[in-house]
Scaffold this motif. Structure first.
Motif, PDB file in Angstrom:
ATOM      1  N   CYS A  22       0.833  -1.205   0.000  1.00 50.77           N
ATOM      2  CA  CYS A  22       0.000   0.000   0.000  1.00 50.77           C
ATOM      3  C   CYS A  22       0.869   1.257   0.000  1.00 50.77           C
ATOM      4  O   CYS A  22       0.516   2.267  -0.633  1.00 50.77           O
ATOM      5  CB  CYS A  22      -0.934  -0.006   1.198  1.00 50.77           C
ATOM      6  N   PHE A  73      -5.827  -0.800   1.266  1.00 58.55           N
ATOM      7  CA  PHE A  73      -5.526  -1.265   2.620  1.00 58.55           C
ATOM      8  C   PHE A  73      -6.790  -1.713   3.346  1.00 58.55           C
ATOM      9  O   PHE A  73      -6.780  -2.697   4.100  1.00 58.55           O
ATOM     10  CB  PHE A  73      -4.836  -0.145   3.410  1.00 58.55           C
ATOM     11  N   ALA A 108      -4.301   4.009  -2.114  1.00 58.51           N
ATOM     12  CA  ALA A 108      -3.633   3.148  -1.135  1.00 58.51           C
ATOM     13  C   ALA A 108      -4.542   2.876   0.060  1.00 58.51           C
ATOM     14  O   ALA A 108      -4.579   1.753   0.584  1.00 58.51           O
ATOM     15  CB  ALA A 108      -2.328   3.801  -0.677  1.00 58.51           C
TER      16      ALA A 108
END
Length: 581
Positions: A359, A405, A401
Protein backbone atom coordinates in the motif's frame (compact mmCIF):
# COMPACT_ATOMS: atom_id res chain seq x y z
CA UNK A 1 2.72 -7.24 -21.43
CA UNK A 2 0.98 -4.15 -22.77
CA UNK A 3 1.27 -1.86 -19.73
CA UNK A 4 4.78 -3.06 -18.91
CA UNK A 5 6.09 -2.52 -22.41
CA UNK A 6 4.45 0.89 -22.62
CA UNK A 7 5.96 1.87 -19.30
CA UNK A 8 9.38 0.68 -20.39
CA UNK A 9 9.34 2.70 -23.61
CA UNK A 10 8.29 5.73 -21.61
CA UNK A 11 11.11 5.12 -19.16
CA UNK A 12 13.62 4.69 -21.94
CA UNK A 13 12.50 7.77 -23.83
CA UNK A 14 13.06 9.99 -20.81
CA UNK A 15 16.76 9.65 -21.51
CA UNK A 16 16.17 12.24 -24.19
CA UNK A 17 18.49 14.96 -22.97
CA UNK A 18 21.94 14.04 -21.77
CA UNK A 19 25.53 15.17 -22.10
CA UNK A 20 29.12 13.93 -22.50
CA UNK A 21 32.40 13.57 -24.55
CA UNK A 22 33.51 13.62 -28.18
CA UNK A 23 35.06 10.62 -29.90
CA UNK A 24 31.95 9.60 -31.77
CA UNK A 25 29.70 12.38 -32.97
CA UNK A 26 26.04 11.51 -33.24
CA UNK A 27 23.80 14.13 -34.81
CA UNK A 28 20.18 13.84 -35.75
CA UNK A 29 19.62 15.35 -39.14
CA UNK A 30 17.33 18.37 -38.68
CA UNK A 31 14.39 19.25 -40.90
CA UNK A 32 14.92 21.63 -43.80
CA UNK A 33 15.89 25.08 -42.65
CA UNK A 34 16.75 24.01 -39.09
CA UNK A 35 20.41 24.59 -38.26
CA UNK A 36 22.38 22.28 -36.02
CA UNK A 37 23.78 24.23 -33.10
CA UNK A 38 26.14 21.61 -31.72
CA UNK A 39 29.13 22.89 -33.64
CA UNK A 40 28.77 26.43 -32.32
CA UNK A 41 30.83 27.53 -29.32
CA UNK A 42 33.96 26.11 -27.80
CA UNK A 43 34.48 22.42 -27.20
CA UNK A 44 34.27 21.61 -23.50
CA UNK A 45 37.46 19.58 -23.78
CA UNK A 46 39.42 22.82 -24.15
CA UNK A 47 38.85 23.78 -20.52
CA UNK A 48 42.10 22.12 -19.39
CA UNK A 49 44.04 24.21 -21.93
CA UNK A 50 43.14 27.39 -20.05
CA UNK A 51 44.57 28.75 -16.85
CA UNK A 52 43.08 27.15 -13.74
CA UNK A 53 41.63 30.50 -12.67
CA UNK A 54 39.50 30.53 -15.84
CA UNK A 55 38.10 27.00 -15.54
CA UNK A 56 34.88 27.90 -13.76
CA UNK A 57 34.06 30.79 -16.12
CA UNK A 58 34.74 28.58 -19.15
CA UNK A 59 32.46 25.81 -17.84
CA UNK A 60 29.63 28.20 -17.08
CA UNK A 61 29.87 30.13 -20.35
CA UNK A 62 30.43 27.29 -22.84
CA UNK A 63 27.18 25.73 -24.19
CA UNK A 64 29.02 22.45 -24.83
CA UNK A 65 29.64 22.07 -21.09
CA UNK A 66 25.99 22.12 -20.09
CA UNK A 67 24.58 18.88 -18.76
CA UNK A 68 20.99 18.77 -19.98
CA UNK A 69 20.00 15.69 -17.96
CA UNK A 70 20.65 14.22 -14.56
CA UNK A 71 20.37 15.66 -11.08
CA UNK A 72 24.01 16.63 -10.43
CA UNK A 73 26.19 19.05 -12.40
CA UNK A 74 29.51 17.22 -12.24
CA UNK A 75 31.44 19.65 -14.44
CA UNK A 76 30.54 22.68 -12.32
CA UNK A 77 31.29 20.67 -9.21
CA UNK A 78 34.82 19.71 -10.17
CA UNK A 79 35.81 23.02 -11.84
CA UNK A 80 33.87 25.53 -9.71
CA UNK A 81 33.26 24.02 -6.27
CA UNK A 82 36.66 22.39 -5.78
CA UNK A 83 39.74 24.64 -6.02
CA UNK A 84 42.35 23.51 -8.58
CA UNK A 85 44.71 22.16 -5.92
CA UNK A 86 41.97 19.79 -4.73
CA UNK A 87 41.30 18.36 -8.18
CA UNK A 88 42.73 14.92 -7.15
CA UNK A 89 40.26 14.83 -4.24
CA UNK A 90 37.36 15.64 -6.57
CA UNK A 91 38.42 12.91 -8.99
CA UNK A 92 38.67 10.41 -6.12
CA UNK A 93 35.16 11.26 -4.90
CA UNK A 94 33.81 11.00 -8.44
CA UNK A 95 35.49 7.61 -8.90
CA UNK A 96 33.92 6.33 -5.67
CA UNK A 97 30.52 7.64 -6.74
CA UNK A 98 31.00 5.94 -10.10
CA UNK A 99 31.58 2.60 -8.36
CA UNK A 100 28.50 3.17 -6.22
CA UNK A 101 26.42 3.87 -9.34
CA UNK A 102 27.44 0.46 -10.68
CA UNK A 103 26.30 -1.06 -7.37
CA UNK A 104 22.95 0.72 -7.72
CA UNK A 105 22.54 -0.62 -11.25
CA UNK A 106 23.45 -4.14 -10.19
CA UNK A 107 21.17 -4.26 -7.14
CA UNK A 108 18.22 -2.74 -8.98
CA UNK A 109 18.49 -5.12 -11.92
CA UNK A 110 19.15 -8.25 -9.85
CA UNK A 111 16.73 -7.88 -6.95
CA UNK A 112 13.91 -5.78 -8.38
CA UNK A 113 13.93 -5.55 -12.18
CA UNK A 114 14.50 -9.26 -12.97
CA UNK A 115 12.07 -10.67 -10.35
CA UNK A 116 9.27 -8.44 -11.64
CA UNK A 117 10.09 -9.47 -15.20
CA UNK A 118 9.80 -13.08 -14.11
CA UNK A 119 6.46 -12.37 -12.46
CA UNK A 120 5.19 -10.65 -15.59
CA UNK A 121 6.24 -13.58 -17.78
CA UNK A 122 4.46 -15.95 -15.38
CA UNK A 123 1.35 -13.80 -15.48
CA UNK A 124 1.47 -13.86 -19.29
CA UNK A 125 1.56 -17.68 -19.14
CA UNK A 126 5.07 -17.96 -20.62
CA UNK A 127 6.52 -21.40 -19.93
CA UNK A 128 9.23 -21.92 -17.31
CA UNK A 129 10.00 -25.54 -18.25
CA UNK A 130 13.54 -26.59 -17.40
CA UNK A 131 15.58 -27.27 -20.52
CA UNK A 132 19.00 -28.87 -20.80
CA UNK A 133 21.15 -25.80 -21.04
CA UNK A 134 18.72 -23.14 -19.86
CA UNK A 135 16.87 -22.47 -16.66
CA UNK A 136 13.85 -21.21 -18.56
CA UNK A 137 11.99 -21.75 -21.76
CA UNK A 138 13.78 -20.50 -24.89
CA UNK A 139 11.31 -17.67 -25.41
CA UNK A 140 11.65 -16.55 -21.81
CA UNK A 141 15.44 -16.85 -21.90
CA UNK A 142 16.04 -14.77 -25.00
CA UNK A 143 13.45 -12.08 -24.18
CA UNK A 144 12.67 -11.52 -20.49
CA UNK A 145 15.86 -13.07 -19.09
CA UNK A 146 18.08 -11.35 -21.66
CA UNK A 147 16.38 -8.02 -21.03
CA UNK A 148 16.73 -8.43 -17.27
CA UNK A 149 20.43 -9.29 -17.47
CA UNK A 150 21.18 -6.66 -20.12
CA UNK A 151 19.09 -3.84 -18.64
CA UNK A 152 22.08 -1.77 -17.36
CA UNK A 153 23.87 -2.11 -20.72
CA UNK A 154 20.82 -1.21 -22.80
CA UNK A 155 19.79 1.71 -20.58
CA UNK A 156 23.35 3.07 -20.61
CA UNK A 157 23.43 2.79 -24.42
CA UNK A 158 20.07 4.53 -24.83
CA UNK A 159 21.11 7.33 -22.49
CA UNK A 160 24.46 7.76 -24.26
CA UNK A 161 22.87 7.77 -27.73
CA UNK A 162 20.44 10.46 -26.58
CA UNK A 163 23.14 13.14 -26.75
CA UNK A 164 25.53 13.81 -29.67
CA UNK A 165 28.45 14.24 -27.29
CA UNK A 166 28.09 10.85 -25.58
CA UNK A 167 27.46 8.51 -28.51
CA UNK A 168 31.06 7.30 -28.29
CA UNK A 169 30.33 5.93 -24.84
CA UNK A 170 27.56 3.74 -26.27
CA UNK A 171 29.68 2.35 -29.11
CA UNK A 172 32.69 1.88 -26.83
CA UNK A 173 30.62 0.15 -24.15
CA UNK A 174 28.76 -2.16 -26.55
CA UNK A 175 31.85 -3.19 -28.49
CA UNK A 176 34.09 -3.17 -25.41
CA UNK A 177 31.72 -5.36 -23.43
CA UNK A 178 31.45 -7.69 -26.41
CA UNK A 179 35.22 -8.14 -26.59
CA UNK A 180 35.50 -8.52 -22.80
CA UNK A 181 32.73 -11.11 -22.45
CA UNK A 182 33.71 -13.20 -25.48
CA UNK A 183 37.38 -13.31 -24.44
CA UNK A 184 37.97 -12.80 -20.70
CA UNK A 185 34.70 -14.31 -19.44
CA UNK A 186 34.57 -17.13 -22.00
CA UNK A 187 38.27 -17.84 -21.47
CA UNK A 188 37.83 -17.79 -17.70
CA UNK A 189 35.06 -20.39 -17.96
CA UNK A 190 37.33 -22.69 -19.96
CA UNK A 191 40.09 -22.23 -17.36
CA UNK A 192 37.80 -22.88 -14.40
CA UNK A 193 36.04 -25.92 -15.85
CA UNK A 194 37.06 -27.57 -19.16
CA UNK A 195 33.95 -28.71 -20.98
CA UNK A 196 32.35 -29.65 -24.29
CA UNK A 197 30.41 -26.76 -25.81
CA UNK A 198 26.93 -27.24 -27.24
CA UNK A 199 27.70 -27.19 -30.95
CA UNK A 200 24.52 -25.92 -32.58
CA UNK A 201 23.69 -23.16 -30.06
CA UNK A 202 27.30 -21.95 -30.16
CA UNK A 203 27.43 -21.75 -33.96
CA UNK A 204 24.00 -20.10 -34.11
CA UNK A 205 24.89 -17.40 -31.54
CA UNK A 206 28.31 -16.64 -33.02
CA UNK A 207 26.89 -16.31 -36.54
CA UNK A 208 24.14 -13.94 -35.37
CA UNK A 209 26.62 -11.90 -33.36
CA UNK A 210 29.01 -11.64 -36.31
CA UNK A 211 26.12 -10.40 -38.48
CA UNK A 212 25.27 -7.78 -35.82
CA UNK A 213 28.90 -6.62 -35.61
CA UNK A 214 29.14 -6.44 -39.41
CA UNK A 215 25.91 -4.41 -39.56
CA UNK A 216 27.31 -1.97 -36.99
CA UNK A 217 30.59 -1.75 -38.92
CA UNK A 218 28.68 -0.85 -42.09
CA UNK A 219 26.64 1.77 -40.23
CA UNK A 220 29.81 3.36 -38.85
CA UNK A 221 31.44 3.27 -42.29
CA UNK A 222 28.43 5.02 -43.86
CA UNK A 223 28.44 7.52 -40.94
CA UNK A 224 24.67 7.34 -40.59
CA UNK A 225 21.80 5.11 -39.60
CA UNK A 226 18.38 5.42 -41.18
CA UNK A 227 15.01 4.42 -39.82
CA UNK A 228 15.03 1.17 -41.80
CA UNK A 229 18.46 0.23 -40.46
CA UNK A 230 17.44 0.96 -36.85
CA UNK A 231 14.36 -1.20 -37.33
CA UNK A 232 16.64 -3.78 -38.96
CA UNK A 233 18.57 -4.12 -35.68
CA UNK A 234 15.36 -4.84 -33.78
CA UNK A 235 14.08 -7.08 -36.59
CA UNK A 236 17.30 -9.10 -36.54
CA UNK A 237 16.82 -9.70 -32.82
CA UNK A 238 13.23 -10.84 -33.40
CA UNK A 239 14.54 -13.21 -36.08
CA UNK A 240 17.15 -14.47 -33.61
CA UNK A 241 14.44 -15.13 -31.02
CA UNK A 242 12.36 -17.07 -33.56
CA UNK A 243 15.44 -19.05 -34.59
CA UNK A 244 16.17 -19.98 -30.97
CA UNK A 245 12.58 -21.10 -30.41
CA UNK A 246 12.51 -23.11 -33.64
CA UNK A 247 15.88 -24.78 -32.99
CA UNK A 248 14.87 -25.68 -29.44
CA UNK A 249 11.56 -27.12 -30.65
CA UNK A 250 13.32 -29.24 -33.28
CA UNK A 251 15.89 -30.41 -30.73
CA UNK A 252 13.21 -31.42 -28.25
CA UNK A 253 11.27 -33.33 -30.89
CA UNK A 254 14.41 -35.23 -31.85
CA UNK A 255 15.05 -36.29 -28.26
CA UNK A 256 11.39 -36.99 -27.50
CA UNK A 257 11.10 -34.25 -24.84
CA UNK A 258 13.46 -36.16 -22.58
CA UNK A 259 16.48 -34.68 -20.92
CA UNK A 260 19.56 -35.12 -23.04
CA UNK A 261 22.46 -36.91 -21.34
CA UNK A 262 25.17 -34.68 -19.98
CA UNK A 263 28.33 -34.09 -21.96
CA UNK A 264 31.57 -35.93 -21.20
CA UNK A 265 32.73 -33.19 -18.82
CA UNK A 266 29.28 -32.36 -17.41
CA UNK A 267 28.08 -33.61 -14.01
CA UNK A 268 24.93 -35.66 -13.72
CA UNK A 269 23.68 -33.56 -10.83
CA UNK A 270 24.51 -29.99 -9.84
CA UNK A 271 27.12 -29.52 -7.18
CA UNK A 272 26.44 -27.80 -3.92
CA UNK A 273 25.11 -24.39 -4.74
CA UNK A 274 25.59 -21.35 -2.59
CA UNK A 275 22.52 -20.27 -0.74
CA UNK A 276 20.92 -17.69 -3.01
CA UNK A 277 20.51 -14.26 -1.58
CA UNK A 278 16.92 -13.29 -1.28
CA UNK A 279 15.46 -10.83 -3.74
CA UNK A 280 13.24 -8.01 -2.76
CA UNK A 281 11.61 -7.99 0.65
CA UNK A 282 12.54 -11.47 1.81
CA UNK A 283 14.56 -10.83 4.93
CA UNK A 284 11.69 -11.86 7.15
CA UNK A 285 10.97 -15.11 5.28
CA UNK A 286 12.38 -18.12 7.10
CA UNK A 287 13.15 -21.60 5.94
CA UNK A 288 10.91 -24.51 6.84
CA UNK A 289 12.91 -25.30 9.97
CA UNK A 290 12.41 -21.75 11.26
CA UNK A 291 8.67 -21.54 10.72
CA UNK A 292 6.46 -21.87 13.80
CA UNK A 293 4.32 -24.99 14.16
CA UNK A 294 1.18 -22.95 14.81
CA UNK A 295 0.44 -20.06 12.46
CA UNK A 296 0.27 -16.67 14.11
CA UNK A 297 -1.04 -13.41 12.75
CA UNK A 298 1.45 -10.59 12.63
CA UNK A 299 0.45 -6.99 13.03
CA UNK A 300 0.69 -4.65 10.05
CA UNK A 301 3.41 -2.65 11.77
CA UNK A 302 5.57 -5.73 12.30
CA UNK A 303 5.02 -6.84 8.70
CA UNK A 304 6.10 -3.40 7.50
CA UNK A 305 9.26 -3.23 9.63
CA UNK A 306 10.24 -6.79 8.73
CA UNK A 307 9.65 -6.24 5.03
CA UNK A 308 11.75 -3.04 5.06
CA UNK A 309 14.76 -4.78 6.61
CA UNK A 310 17.32 -5.53 3.87
CA UNK A 311 19.40 -7.73 6.21
CA UNK A 312 19.00 -11.41 6.95
CA UNK A 313 20.69 -11.60 10.35
CA UNK A 314 21.14 -15.38 10.20
CA UNK A 315 23.03 -15.07 6.95
CA UNK A 316 24.93 -12.02 8.24
CA UNK A 317 26.42 -14.09 11.08
CA UNK A 318 27.58 -16.84 8.73
CA UNK A 319 29.19 -14.69 6.03
CA UNK A 320 32.85 -13.54 5.97
CA UNK A 321 33.93 -9.98 6.68
CA UNK A 322 34.30 -8.89 3.04
CA UNK A 323 30.74 -10.00 2.28
CA UNK A 324 29.53 -7.97 5.25
CA UNK A 325 31.49 -4.92 4.09
CA UNK A 326 30.01 -5.09 0.59
CA UNK A 327 26.56 -5.68 2.05
CA UNK A 328 26.94 -2.59 4.22
CA UNK A 329 27.46 -0.51 1.06
CA UNK A 330 24.37 -2.04 -0.53
CA UNK A 331 22.03 -1.62 2.44
CA UNK A 332 21.17 2.09 1.79
CA UNK A 333 20.40 1.33 -1.85
CA UNK A 334 18.30 -1.70 -0.97
CA UNK A 335 16.37 0.24 1.68
CA UNK A 336 15.45 3.02 -0.77
CA UNK A 337 14.48 0.45 -3.40
CA UNK A 338 12.37 -1.50 -0.89
CA UNK A 339 10.49 1.71 -0.12
CA UNK A 340 9.78 2.56 -3.76
CA UNK A 341 9.71 -0.68 -5.80
CA UNK A 342 7.22 -3.52 -5.20
CA UNK A 343 8.39 -7.06 -5.95
CA UNK A 344 6.05 -9.93 -6.89
CA UNK A 345 7.52 -13.40 -6.37
CA UNK A 346 5.53 -16.18 -8.11
CA UNK A 347 7.57 -18.86 -6.28
CA UNK A 348 6.12 -17.91 -2.89
CA UNK A 349 2.74 -18.98 -1.57
CA UNK A 350 1.79 -15.38 -0.78
CA UNK A 351 3.47 -13.99 -3.95
CA UNK A 352 5.52 -11.74 -1.62
CA UNK A 353 2.36 -9.86 -0.63
CA UNK A 354 3.12 -7.43 2.19
CA UNK A 355 -0.07 -5.41 2.60
CA UNK A 356 1.27 -2.35 4.48
CA UNK A 357 4.39 -2.09 2.30
CA UNK A 358 2.51 -2.68 -0.96
CA UNK A 359 0.00 0.00 0.00
CA UNK A 360 2.93 2.32 0.65
CA UNK A 361 4.25 1.44 -2.83
CA UNK A 362 1.00 2.75 -4.30
CA UNK A 363 2.18 6.17 -3.10
CA UNK A 364 5.97 5.98 -3.49
CA UNK A 365 6.24 4.31 -6.92
CA UNK A 366 4.14 6.85 -8.89
CA UNK A 367 5.82 9.67 -6.96
CA UNK A 368 9.21 8.24 -7.94
CA UNK A 369 8.19 8.11 -11.60
CA UNK A 370 7.02 11.73 -11.82
CA UNK A 371 10.01 13.06 -9.86
CA UNK A 372 12.57 11.22 -12.00
CA UNK A 373 10.93 11.74 -15.39
CA UNK A 374 13.07 14.26 -17.28
CA UNK A 375 15.07 14.80 -14.05
CA UNK A 376 11.97 16.03 -12.21
CA UNK A 377 10.83 18.53 -14.85
CA UNK A 378 7.33 17.09 -15.09
CA UNK A 379 6.98 16.37 -11.38
CA UNK A 380 7.74 19.99 -10.43
CA UNK A 381 5.42 21.41 -13.10
CA UNK A 382 2.56 23.41 -11.58
CA UNK A 383 -0.94 22.95 -12.94
CA UNK A 384 -2.17 26.42 -13.97
CA UNK A 385 0.76 27.79 -12.01
CA UNK A 386 -0.84 26.86 -8.69
CA UNK A 387 -0.78 23.16 -7.81
CA UNK A 388 2.30 20.97 -8.50
CA UNK A 389 1.98 17.64 -10.30
CA UNK A 390 3.68 15.78 -7.46
CA UNK A 391 1.02 17.07 -5.06
CA UNK A 392 -1.76 15.71 -7.29
CA UNK A 393 0.01 12.35 -7.47
CA UNK A 394 0.22 12.22 -3.65
CA UNK A 395 -3.50 12.95 -3.26
CA UNK A 396 -4.68 10.39 -5.80
CA UNK A 397 -2.19 7.69 -4.74
CA UNK A 398 -2.97 8.18 -1.03
CA UNK A 399 -6.68 7.70 -1.65
CA UNK A 400 -6.04 4.57 -3.73
CA UNK A 401 -3.63 3.15 -1.13
CA UNK A 402 -6.21 3.69 1.63
CA UNK A 403 -8.88 1.87 -0.37
CA UNK A 404 -6.56 -1.10 -1.03
CA UNK A 405 -5.53 -1.27 2.62
CA UNK A 406 -9.14 -1.35 3.80
CA UNK A 407 -10.33 -3.92 1.25
CA UNK A 408 -7.45 -6.44 1.61
CA UNK A 409 -5.95 -8.57 4.36
CA UNK A 410 -2.40 -9.36 5.48
CA UNK A 411 -2.77 -13.10 4.92
CA UNK A 412 -4.00 -13.34 1.32
CA UNK A 413 -2.93 -11.31 -1.72
CA UNK A 414 -5.70 -9.72 -3.80
CA UNK A 415 -6.61 -11.05 -7.23
CA UNK A 416 -5.10 -7.97 -8.88
CA UNK A 417 -1.72 -8.43 -7.13
CA UNK A 418 -0.06 -9.02 -10.53
CA UNK A 419 -0.54 -5.31 -11.22
CA UNK A 420 2.17 -4.65 -8.63
CA UNK A 421 4.62 -6.55 -10.88
CA UNK A 422 4.04 -4.02 -13.67
CA UNK A 423 4.32 -1.16 -11.17
CA UNK A 424 7.59 -2.60 -9.84
CA UNK A 425 8.84 -3.13 -13.39
CA UNK A 426 8.25 0.53 -14.24
CA UNK A 427 9.67 1.85 -10.96
CA UNK A 428 12.84 -0.26 -11.21
CA UNK A 429 13.23 0.82 -14.85
CA UNK A 430 13.09 4.44 -13.73
CA UNK A 431 15.76 3.81 -11.07
CA UNK A 432 18.00 2.11 -13.65
CA UNK A 433 17.50 5.01 -16.04
CA UNK A 434 18.40 7.55 -13.33
CA UNK A 435 21.56 5.63 -12.42
CA UNK A 436 22.51 5.22 -16.10
CA UNK A 437 22.02 8.95 -16.68
CA UNK A 438 24.30 9.88 -13.80
CA UNK A 439 26.77 7.22 -14.95
CA UNK A 440 27.03 8.69 -18.44
CA UNK A 441 27.37 12.23 -17.08
CA UNK A 442 30.15 11.36 -14.67
CA UNK A 443 32.03 9.41 -17.35
CA UNK A 444 31.89 12.41 -19.63
CA UNK A 445 33.22 14.57 -16.81
CA UNK A 446 36.13 12.19 -16.18
CA UNK A 447 36.86 12.18 -19.91
CA UNK A 448 37.08 15.98 -19.93
CA UNK A 449 39.29 16.01 -16.83
CA UNK A 450 41.76 13.45 -18.19
CA UNK A 451 41.35 14.43 -21.87
CA UNK A 452 40.16 10.93 -22.80
CA UNK A 453 37.78 10.08 -25.61
CA UNK A 454 34.35 8.69 -24.86
CA UNK A 455 35.20 5.55 -26.81
CA UNK A 456 38.06 4.55 -24.51
CA UNK A 457 35.93 5.31 -21.44
CA UNK A 458 33.16 3.17 -22.90
CA UNK A 459 35.37 0.19 -23.72
CA UNK A 460 37.04 0.27 -20.28
CA UNK A 461 35.11 1.72 -17.33
CA UNK A 462 31.56 1.43 -18.69
CA UNK A 463 32.09 -1.97 -20.30
CA UNK A 464 33.85 -3.40 -17.22
CA UNK A 465 31.27 -1.99 -14.84
CA UNK A 466 28.30 -3.36 -16.79
CA UNK A 467 30.00 -6.74 -17.33
CA UNK A 468 31.31 -7.40 -13.83
CA UNK A 469 28.03 -8.92 -12.66
CA UNK A 470 27.84 -11.27 -15.66
CA UNK A 471 31.48 -12.21 -15.10
CA UNK A 472 30.99 -13.34 -11.52
CA UNK A 473 27.70 -15.11 -12.24
CA UNK A 474 29.08 -16.98 -15.26
CA UNK A 475 32.28 -18.05 -13.48
CA UNK A 476 30.27 -19.12 -10.42
CA UNK A 477 27.95 -21.11 -12.66
CA UNK A 478 30.97 -22.81 -14.25
CA UNK A 479 32.48 -23.70 -10.85
CA UNK A 480 29.15 -25.20 -9.79
CA UNK A 481 29.26 -27.58 -12.75
CA UNK A 482 27.41 -25.70 -15.50
CA UNK A 483 30.14 -24.41 -17.84
CA UNK A 484 28.05 -25.04 -20.98
CA UNK A 485 25.25 -22.85 -19.69
CA UNK A 486 27.71 -20.12 -18.67
CA UNK A 487 29.50 -20.29 -22.03
CA UNK A 488 26.22 -20.01 -23.94
CA UNK A 489 25.30 -16.96 -21.86
CA UNK A 490 28.51 -15.22 -22.98
CA UNK A 491 27.39 -15.16 -26.60
CA UNK A 492 23.61 -15.12 -26.23
CA UNK A 493 23.32 -12.17 -23.85
CA UNK A 494 25.51 -9.70 -25.75
CA UNK A 495 23.46 -10.23 -28.92
CA UNK A 496 20.56 -8.58 -27.11
CA UNK A 497 22.81 -5.72 -25.94
CA UNK A 498 24.15 -4.78 -29.37
CA UNK A 499 20.93 -5.23 -31.39
CA UNK A 500 18.51 -3.65 -28.93
CA UNK A 501 21.02 -1.13 -27.54
CA UNK A 502 21.97 0.35 -30.94
CA UNK A 503 18.57 -0.19 -32.56
CA UNK A 504 16.46 1.27 -29.77
CA UNK A 505 18.99 3.97 -28.87
CA UNK A 506 19.03 5.36 -32.41
CA UNK A 507 15.32 4.75 -33.00
CA UNK A 508 14.39 6.97 -30.05
CA UNK A 509 16.35 9.81 -31.66
CA UNK A 510 14.13 9.60 -34.75
CA UNK A 511 10.84 10.00 -32.92
CA UNK A 512 10.79 13.75 -33.64
CA UNK A 513 10.21 13.11 -37.36
CA UNK A 514 13.95 13.17 -38.06
CA UNK A 515 14.94 11.16 -41.14
CA UNK A 516 18.21 9.66 -39.88
CA UNK A 517 20.93 9.78 -37.24
CA UNK A 518 24.51 10.59 -38.18
CA UNK A 519 27.31 8.53 -36.67
CA UNK A 520 30.66 10.14 -37.38
CA UNK A 521 33.64 8.40 -35.72
CA UNK A 522 36.48 10.90 -35.50
CA UNK A 523 38.82 8.49 -33.70
CA UNK A 524 40.54 5.40 -35.16
CA UNK A 525 39.87 3.66 -31.85
CA UNK A 526 36.32 2.89 -33.05
CA UNK A 527 37.74 0.83 -35.91
CA UNK A 528 40.20 -0.90 -33.58
CA UNK A 529 37.23 -1.89 -31.42
CA UNK A 530 35.13 -3.18 -34.30
CA UNK A 531 38.05 -5.08 -35.79
CA UNK A 532 39.05 -6.62 -32.47
CA UNK A 533 35.53 -7.83 -31.76
CA UNK A 534 35.12 -9.27 -35.24
CA UNK A 535 38.51 -10.99 -35.04
CA UNK A 536 37.74 -12.55 -31.65
CA UNK A 537 34.46 -13.95 -32.99
CA UNK A 538 36.18 -15.38 -36.07
CA UNK A 539 38.85 -16.92 -33.83
CA UNK A 540 36.24 -18.71 -31.72
CA UNK A 541 34.18 -19.64 -34.79
CA UNK A 542 37.21 -21.40 -36.30
CA UNK A 543 39.03 -22.84 -33.28
CA UNK A 544 36.05 -24.20 -31.31
CA UNK A 545 34.84 -26.57 -34.07
CA UNK A 546 38.47 -27.43 -34.82
CA UNK A 547 38.77 -28.73 -31.24
CA UNK A 548 35.56 -30.77 -31.67
CA UNK A 549 33.92 -28.27 -29.28
CA UNK A 550 36.06 -29.55 -26.38
CA UNK A 551 37.34 -26.40 -24.71
CA UNK A 552 40.20 -26.53 -22.23
CA UNK A 553 42.76 -24.31 -20.56
CA UNK A 554 44.73 -23.63 -23.75
CA UNK A 555 41.66 -22.03 -25.35
CA UNK A 556 41.05 -19.94 -22.24
CA UNK A 557 44.64 -18.71 -22.07
CA UNK A 558 44.55 -17.69 -25.76
CA UNK A 559 41.36 -15.67 -25.29
CA UNK A 560 42.64 -13.81 -22.22
CA UNK A 561 45.99 -13.10 -23.92
CA UNK A 562 44.07 -11.78 -26.93
CA UNK A 563 42.12 -9.35 -24.74
CA UNK A 564 45.28 -8.05 -23.07
CA UNK A 565 46.87 -7.49 -26.48
CA UNK A 566 43.73 -5.71 -27.70
CA UNK A 567 43.67 -3.50 -24.61
CA UNK A 568 47.30 -2.50 -25.16
CA UNK A 569 46.65 -1.62 -28.79
CA UNK A 570 43.52 0.35 -27.87
CA UNK A 571 45.30 2.40 -25.21
CA UNK A 572 48.31 3.03 -27.44
CA UNK A 573 45.94 4.20 -30.16
CA UNK A 574 44.10 6.47 -27.72
CA UNK A 575 47.36 8.12 -26.61
CA UNK A 576 48.49 8.39 -30.24
CA UNK A 577 51.49 6.12 -29.85
CA UNK A 578 50.04 4.05 -32.69
CA UNK A 579 48.87 6.11 -35.65
CA UNK A 580 46.34 5.11 -38.30
CA UNK A 581 45.84 6.94 -41.53
Amino acid sequence: MGPGATGLVGALSLAGALPAGTPLLLDTVPPAGDALSHGQGLDCWEVRKHNSSEWCHFIQSSPDCRLDGGFLDYLSGVFCVFPPRLLPLAVTLYALWLLYLFIILSVTAEKFFCPNLSAISTNLKLSHNVAVFSLTSPLHGVTFLAFGNGAPDVFSAVVAFSDPRTAGLAIGAIFGAGVFVTTVVAGGIALVKPFTAASRPFLRDVIFYMVAVFLTFVVLYLCRIRLGEALGYLGLYVFYVLTVVLCTWIHRRQRGDGLAPPGPWEPEMPTDMEEPESSGTNSGDYGEEYRPLLPSRETSLRILTTALSPLDYRKWRRKPWYWRLFKAFKVPVELVLLLTVPVVDPDKDDLNWKRPLNCLHILTSPLLCVLTLKSGTYGLYQIQGVFPVWGLVILVASALALIIFITTSNEEPPKYHCVFAFLGFLASAMWINVAATELVNILRTLGIIFQLSNTVLGLTLLAWGNSIGDTFSDLTMARQGYPRMAFSACFGGIIFNILVGVGLGCLLQMTSSQPLVKLEPDSPLVWVLAGALGLSLVFSFVTVPAQCFQLGKAYGICLIAYYLAFLCVALLTEFRVIHFS
